[in-house]
Structure formats: C-alpha cells, structure tokens
Design an enzyme around this catalytic site. Structure first.
Site, PDB file in Angstrom:
ATOM      1  N   TYR A   1      43.330  49.472  35.783  1.00 26.70           N
ATOM      2  CA  TYR A   1      42.139  48.630  35.920  1.00 26.70           C
ATOM      3  C   TYR A   1      42.507  47.151  35.805  1.00 26.70           C
ATOM      4  O   TYR A   1      42.064  46.322  36.615  1.00 26.70           O
ATOM      5  CB  TYR A   1      41.128  49.017  34.841  1.00 26.70           C
TER       6      TYR A   1
ATOM      7  N   SER B   1      36.789  40.501  35.566  1.00 24.95           N
ATOM      8  CA  SER B   1      36.721  40.930  34.172  1.00 24.95           C
ATOM      9  C   SER B   1      37.686  40.076  33.384  1.00 24.95           C
ATOM     10  O   SER B   1      38.628  39.489  33.956  1.00 24.95           O
ATOM     11  CB  SER B   1      37.123  42.409  34.058  1.00 24.95           C
TER      12      SER B   1
END
Length: 256
Positions: free
Chosen positions: A153, A140
């Site tokens: 995250y 990501s």
C-alpha cells in the site's frame, strides 16, 4: 448551491462513502455538476437522489482501463467535459512483507496507482484544450513516510505522489494543476473495520485499539472526512492556481 464552481463538471472516484462522499458533497455545495464513480450503484444512489440534475453516477473499476474509458465518456456526454478530477478510489490491506504475494502486491498497485493513471489519462486532453483543469489525487501519509505491515500500500501511494509531482511539471504551462492530498488515519469505514480486526485478533477493547490509530497524530484524534474535503475544495478553486505538484498532509501534524 453557492460557490465558484457553477461552470465546472467534477468527477470523484470512490465517492460512495467516507472521504469520497464528503468531497462530492462539498463540490456539489460549491455549485459544481458532479459525477460520482464507483464499482457499485447502491452507495452512490443517495447522492444522486439528493441532488437531482446536479449529480449523476457512473460505474467502473478504476483498475480496468476499458471500464474507465466507457464511464468517463458516459459522464462527459451528460455533464460536458470534466474540468475537475478527484482520484479518491483506493484500497488498503496489511500483511507482513514476507506474506505479501504477487496477487496482493498487484492489487494494491492496480487500484491505488494504476487506477489513478487511467483516470488522469481520460481528462487531460479536454483540460489541455480548455487551458484549465484541476486534478487532486487522494494519497495518504503512507505516500510520504513508511509504515510497517503495509509495504504494498505504501509503495502504491508513494507512486501516486511521484506521479503527481511528475505530471505537475509536465503540465505546468497548460493551466492545469495537479496535487495530492495525504490524509492520516481518518474516521472512515476502512479505519473502523481495521479497529474491528485489531479487537478480534488481539482481544483489546475498541478504545484500546482506537488509541493505537490516534497515537501517531499529535492532535490525538482521527482526521474527519470533511477536513480532507475542505483541502480538496481549496485545491480545486481558482484561488489555488499557483499550487501544483504538492503533497499536502492532512494529519494533525504527523508529517511535517
């Protein structure tokens, strides 16, 4: 089916929807035999039914090492050794840092980082013996920069990028390439659910909530799953033999 992957067995985790499904479809279109892995059969079934003989599913929670080992053995028993691995399974959750408890922290690490490690360990022996392999970890932009309210995250995805770079060096002389793809906000169920939560919590309209997600992308839009799949396909091809250890942002210029 056309392409240069007719002799390859590819396994894609988290393939039931969104980016993972787009990647599985793209590799199938290139002629690969594809195993789709997920925790539930229902989201995977449509791919298997649409590509009989070329696509099979296996079930596992990537955070569970024993389940991963059994699923990969099942996949290889049907389609042969895995030459292409795409680690797409992941989970995102947001919270202010001081409200992040140990369970939240461990869940983000277990699914996003430890799960990636479990899957890679299952394929490296056969890839090394064959002298060829492709591993692509779907990270990501949160693995490249920081974002508020997703510390756990982001930490996990930064770990995925670090794992990618370290293994790329460790296996550089084996014929195996190991790369990461780092999408920005992508039009998937995860983002749609996030928009719904923003609407529910703030009273904003869906259009206003969407604007918050796209404002960081200089192109002013969400990334499409097929665009991520295109990048993964390229990295899995024979023409990308010199590309390893990279973390490629697919984010409209958000990260440079």
């Amino acid at each position: 089916m056309t392409g240069d992957m007719n002799d390859q067995h590819a396994l894609v985790t988290g393939a039931g929807q969104g980016i993972g499904e787009a990647i599985a479809r793209r590799l199938l279109a290139q002629g690969a035999r594809v195993t789709v892995l997920g925790r539930r059969a229902e989201p995977l079934q449509k791919l298997v039914e649409q590509h009989p003989g070329h696509c099979q599913m296996v079930l596992a929670d990537v955070a569970d090492e024993a389940q991963v080992r059994a699923a990969f053995a099942q996949a290889a028993a049907v389609h042969g050794d895995i030459g292409i691995l795409v680690n797409n399974a992941g989970q995102a959750s947001s919270a202010p840092f001081m409200k992040v408890d140990a369970a939240h922290w461990q869940q983000m690490l277990a699914v996003n980082l430890t799960g990636t490690m479990h899957c890679i360990q299952q394929v490296l022996p056969a890839m090394s013996a064959a002298g060829w392999g492709r591993i692509v970890n779907v990270a990501s932009t949160a693995g490249l920069v920081g974002y508020a309210y997703v510390a756990a995250y982001a930490a996990a995805k930064h770990g995925v990028v670090g794992l990618t770079r370290s293994l790329a060096l460790e296996y550089a002389r084996t014929g195996i390439t190991i790369n990461a793809v780092c999408p920005g906000y992508t039009e998937t169920e995860i983002v749609r659910s996030s928009i719904d939560r923003v609407v529910a919590k703030t009273g904003r309209t869906p259009q206003q909530a969407m604007a918050e997600f796209v404002k960081s992308n200089p192109q002013g839009r969400l990334v499409q799953p097929q665009e991520v799949a295109d990048t993964v396909q390229w990295l899995c091809g024979r023409g990308a033999s010199s590309i390893t250890g990279q973390a490629i942002a697919v984010a409209g210029g958000e990260v440079m």
